[in-house]
Design a protein around this motif. Structure first.
Motif, PDB file in Angstrom:
ATOM      1  N   ASP A  70      45.457  33.168 -76.397  1.00 39.19           N
ATOM      2  CA  ASP A  70      46.706  33.838 -76.025  1.00 39.19           C
ATOM      3  C   ASP A  70      46.823  33.887 -74.504  1.00 39.19           C
ATOM      4  O   ASP A  70      45.978  34.477 -73.828  1.00 39.19           O
ATOM      5  CB  ASP A  70      46.716  35.249 -76.608  1.00 39.19           C
ATOM      6  N   ILE A  71      47.862  33.262 -73.973  1.00 36.94           N
ATOM      7  CA  ILE A  71      48.083  33.236 -72.524  1.00 36.94           C
ATOM      8  C   ILE A  71      49.409  33.920 -72.203  1.00 36.94           C
ATOM      9  O   ILE A  71      50.426  33.625 -72.827  1.00 36.94           O
ATOM     10  CB  ILE A  71      48.093  31.790 -71.991  1.00 36.94           C
ATOM     11  N   GLU A  72      49.392  34.820 -71.243  1.00 38.78           N
ATOM     12  CA  GLU A  72      50.595  35.552 -70.861  1.00 38.78           C
ATOM     13  C   GLU A  72      51.063  35.127 -69.476  1.00 38.78           C
ATOM     14  O   GLU A  72      50.247  34.912 -68.571  1.00 38.78           O
ATOM     15  CB  GLU A  72      50.326  37.063 -70.854  1.00 38.78           C
ATOM     16  N   GLU A  73      52.373  34.995 -69.325  1.00 38.02           N
ATOM     17  CA  GLU A  73      52.953  34.657 -68.028  1.00 38.02           C
ATOM     18  C   GLU A  73      53.226  35.939 -67.246  1.00 38.02           C
ATOM     19  O   GLU A  73      53.758  36.907 -67.787  1.00 38.02           O
ATOM     20  CB  GLU A  73      54.264  33.882 -68.205  1.00 38.02           C
ATOM     21  N   VAL A  74      52.837  35.933 -65.977  1.00 44.63           N
ATOM     22  CA  VAL A  74      53.100  37.075 -65.091  1.00 44.63           C
ATOM     23  C   VAL A  74      54.053  36.610 -64.000  1.00 44.63           C
ATOM     24  O   VAL A  74      53.716  35.725 -63.206  1.00 44.63           O
ATOM     25  CB  VAL A  74      51.793  37.609 -64.463  1.00 44.63           C
ATOM     26  N   ARG A  75      55.252  37.178 -63.951  1.00 49.51           N
ATOM     27  CA  ARG A  75      56.258  36.762 -62.974  1.00 49.51           C
ATOM     28  C   ARG A  75      56.118  37.588 -61.694  1.00 49.51           C
ATOM     29  O   ARG A  75      55.918  38.797 -61.731  1.00 49.51           O
ATOM     30  CB  ARG A  75      57.659  36.939 -63.548  1.00 49.51           C
ATOM     31  N   HIS A  76      56.260  36.917 -60.565  1.00 48.95           N
ATOM     32  CA  HIS A  76      56.198  37.572 -59.256  1.00 48.95           C
ATOM     33  C   HIS A  76      57.474  37.230 -58.489  1.00 48.95           C
ATOM     34  O   HIS A  76      57.858  36.064 -58.386  1.00 48.95           O
ATOM     35  CB  HIS A  76      54.986  37.069 -58.456  1.00 48.95           C
ATOM     36  N   LEU A  77      58.136  38.249 -57.947  1.00 45.02           N
ATOM     37  CA  LEU A  77      59.322  38.051 -57.127  1.00 45.02           C
ATOM     38  C   LEU A  77      58.992  38.411 -55.687  1.00 45.02           C
ATOM     39  O   LEU A  77      58.417  39.461 -55.412  1.00 45.02           O
ATOM     40  CB  LEU A  77      60.480  38.914 -57.637  1.00 45.02           C
ATOM     41  N   GLU A  78      59.336  37.520 -54.764  1.00 43.03           N
ATOM     42  CA  GLU A  78      59.039  37.730 -53.353  1.00 43.03           C
ATOM     43  C   GLU A  78      60.274  37.425 -52.518  1.00 43.03           C
ATOM     44  O   GLU A  78      61.115  36.601 -52.909  1.00 43.03           O
ATOM     45  CB  GLU A  78      57.892  36.809 -52.903  1.00 43.03           C
ATOM     46  N   LEU A  79      60.355  38.094 -51.375  1.00 40.26           N
ATOM     47  CA  LEU A  79      61.445  37.808 -50.444  1.00 40.26           C
ATOM     48  C   LEU A  79      61.303  36.380 -49.945  1.00 40.26           C
ATOM     49  O   LEU A  79      60.213  35.932 -49.609  1.00 40.26           O
ATOM     50  CB  LEU A  79      61.384  38.783 -49.264  1.00 40.26           C
TER      51      LEU A  79
END
Length: 249
Positions: A125-134
């Motif tokens: 089981d692999i989970e995606e982690v989203r990162h938002l940056e300026l």
């Protein structure tokens, strides 16, 4: 010991690249003698550090390749927890600690994980982690002394900014310059080592394939050696001989 050190030295020297030609400032003359000696010391230590690092990496791989099948068999069949364990020879021991950290899930590792499903029916089981940056491109257009002010204004409204130029605002409106940039990293939905028995269904070969794919980090600690001084002296002599042999070849 000789074979391990020789292979480690070869690995180290094979990765070395000759530097490109460029201007060199030479340390010559009486007043530069101490600095020149210091440079020699630094050079020698730097070379030794690289060689020792290469030997260490090669030796670790040999140890793990030798002991891992037996340890994995004990974990998935013998009911032992995947925690710290001791390895030993007649004259040395070390503690190996599984850190429950794993190799970054990049494209190559993702393919290896997919192979696990195709070859062994193992679905990690692999989970995606989203990162938002300026957006870095946007920040680069702001003078350094005005960055703090910009950050305050972002809270109110980006397009009402008094710092951004009309051209930058136009690019934002037109979608050419994103305010936020998105990137994704991936993590396992469950700890692999903790759930190794379940994931491998008690099969040591499957467990070994999982370990090969996810590359957990193992730390070597608490080394104890009989005749430490003698063994260190022997190792240094072997390193010296190995470097000389390779240069002669």
């Amino acid at each position: 010991m000789k074979e391990i050190i020789k292979q480690g030295v070869q690995d180290s020297l094979s990765r070395s690249k000759k530097p490109e030609k460029k201007k060199v400032y030479r340390l010559n003359g009486k007043t530069q003698r101490i600095a020149a000696s210091a440079l020699k010391v630094l050079g020698a230590l730097n070379t030794l550090d690289k060689v020792l690092g290469s030997i260490s990496g090669h030796a670790r791989r040999v140890v793990f390749k030798s002991i891992m099948p037996e340890w994995l068999n004990d974990v998935v069949k013998g009911g032992r927890e995947p925690n710290a364990f001791t390895v030993a020879t007649d004259d040395a021991t070390a503690l190996i600690v599984p850190m429950k950290k794993y190799g970054t899930i990049n494209e190559a590792r993702a393919n290896e994980i997919l192979d696990l499903k195709e070859k062994y029916g193992i679905d990690l089981d692999i989970e995606e982690v989203r990162h938002l940056e300026l957006s870095r491109d946007l920040v680069d257009q702001v003078p350094e002394e005005k960055v703090d002010k910009l950050m305050e204004e972002i809270k109110e409204a980006m397009l009402a900014s008094k710092v951004l130029s009309p051209q930058t605002k136009k690019e934002i409106r037109g979608g050419k310059l994103p305010v936020l940039e998105e990137r994704s990293t991936y993590k396992y939905g469950q700890d692999i080592l903790t759930n190794l028995t379940k994931l491998s269904k008690g099969d040591p070969k499957k467990a070994e394939a999982i370990i090969e794919a996810v590359q957990p980090v193992f730390s070597l600690r608490s080394f104890e050696m009989d005749d430490r001084e003698v063994q260190v002296e022997q190792a240094l002599e072997l390193i010296k001989d190995s470097i000389a042999d390779i240069h002669e070849d």
